[in-house]
Design a protein around this motif. Structure first.
Motif, short mmCIF file in Angstrom:
data_model
loop_
_atom_site.label_atom_id
_atom_site.label_comp_id
_atom_site.label_asym_id
_atom_site.label_seq_id
_atom_site.Cartn_x
_atom_site.Cartn_y
_atom_site.Cartn_z
N THR A 77 108.29 51.68 25.21
CA THR A 77 107.43 51.67 26.40
C THR A 77 106.53 52.91 26.47
O THR A 77 105.70 53.01 27.38
CB THR A 77 108.27 51.59 27.70
OG1 THR A 77 108.99 52.82 27.87
CG2 THR A 77 109.22 50.41 27.69
N ALA A 78 106.71 53.85 25.55
CA ALA A 78 105.90 55.08 25.56
C ALA A 78 104.41 54.71 25.50
O ALA A 78 104.00 53.86 24.71
CB ALA A 78 106.27 55.98 24.39
N ALA A 79 103.63 55.37 26.36
CA ALA A 79 102.19 55.08 26.42
C ALA A 79 101.41 56.36 26.71
O ALA A 79 101.91 57.28 27.35
CB ALA A 79 101.92 54.04 27.51
N PHE A 80 100.20 56.40 26.21
CA PHE A 80 99.27 57.50 26.42
C PHE A 80 98.00 56.92 27.01
O PHE A 80 97.40 56.02 26.44
CB PHE A 80 98.99 58.21 25.09
CG PHE A 80 98.02 59.36 25.17
CD1 PHE A 80 97.83 60.10 26.32
CD2 PHE A 80 97.29 59.72 24.04
CE1 PHE A 80 96.95 61.17 26.36
CE2 PHE A 80 96.41 60.79 24.06
CZ PHE A 80 96.23 61.51 25.23
N LEU A 81 97.61 57.41 28.18
CA LEU A 81 96.44 56.92 28.90
C LEU A 81 95.38 58.01 28.96
O LEU A 81 95.70 59.16 29.24
CB LEU A 81 96.84 56.51 30.32
CG LEU A 81 95.71 56.12 31.26
CD1 LEU A 81 96.11 54.89 32.05
CD2 LEU A 81 95.35 57.26 32.18
N VAL A 82 94.14 57.66 28.65
CA VAL A 82 93.01 58.55 28.88
C VAL A 82 91.99 57.81 29.74
O VAL A 82 91.85 56.59 29.64
CB VAL A 82 92.33 59.03 27.56
CG1 VAL A 82 93.27 59.88 26.75
CG2 VAL A 82 91.79 57.89 26.75
N HIS A 83 91.34 58.55 30.62
CA HIS A 83 90.25 57.95 31.39
C HIS A 83 89.26 59.04 31.77
O HIS A 83 89.54 60.23 31.63
CB HIS A 83 90.77 57.19 32.62
CG HIS A 83 91.53 57.99 33.60
ND1 HIS A 83 91.00 58.40 34.80
CD2 HIS A 83 92.79 58.48 33.56
CE1 HIS A 83 91.91 59.09 35.46
NE2 HIS A 83 93.00 59.15 34.73
N ARG A 84 88.09 58.59 32.21
CA ARG A 84 86.98 59.50 32.52
C ARG A 84 86.68 60.40 31.33
O ARG A 84 86.49 61.58 31.48
CB ARG A 84 87.28 60.31 33.78
CG ARG A 84 87.46 59.43 34.99
CD ARG A 84 87.77 60.21 36.22
NE ARG A 84 88.06 59.28 37.30
CZ ARG A 84 88.69 59.60 38.40
NH1 ARG A 84 89.09 60.82 38.59
NH2 ARG A 84 88.91 58.70 39.30
#
Length: 146
Positions: free
Chosen positions: A128-135
């Motif tokens: 379930t590990a996740a990396f989110l980037v935004h803007r």
């Protein structure tokens, strides 16, 4: 001649791609640049974003970002060591950290696709590990080498 190219996006992009499996391009995070015949040029690439990581189990989870020109990684870099890592921040759930990566690479004349890539690492292999980037924002500058 100096060139400046940019790409950016406000939308959130998430990867569950494990760093051990390899980096994947952040959707839209690329530019194409042509270095004219003559002399080599210095490419300077900057990537900024808000970033956050998470997983459903306890343990370390981190995200990594690298900038590439085709198969060439921007420096400084060390094989097996990620260019940048953001870890889960339990101190402030409402303000994800700002990620900043500034790298450079000398290239010969030709056309190059510059990409920002990311992946996620979990110390316990949590799927379930996740990396989110935004803007995020990618800027690439080319200038003649003196």
């Amino acid at each position: 001649m100096q060139q400046v190219l940019t790409a950016s996006d406000m939308a959130a992009q998430t990867t569950k791609n494990s760093c051990t499996a390899g980096f994947v391009i952040i959707p839209g995070a690329w530019v194409s640049i042509t270095i004219p015949p003559g002399a080599s040029q210095l490419l300077t690439a900057r990537f900024t974003a808000l970033g956050d990581t998470g997983q459903s189990t306890a343990g370390f989870v981190g995200g990594a970002i690298e900038i590439m020109a085709g198969a060439h990684i921007f420096a400084p870099s060390t094989p097996g060591i990620w260019n940048y890592v953001v870890t889960n921040d339990t101190q402030n759930e409402f303000l994800p950290p700002v990620e900043v990566l500034d790298r450079s690479l000398v290239v010969e004349p030709g056309t190059y696709t510059i990409t920002a890539k990311y992946c996620v690492y979990s110390s316990n292999g949590d799927p379930t590990a996740a990396f989110l980037v935004h803007r995020w924002h990618l800027t690439v500058e080319a200038a003649p080498v003196q």
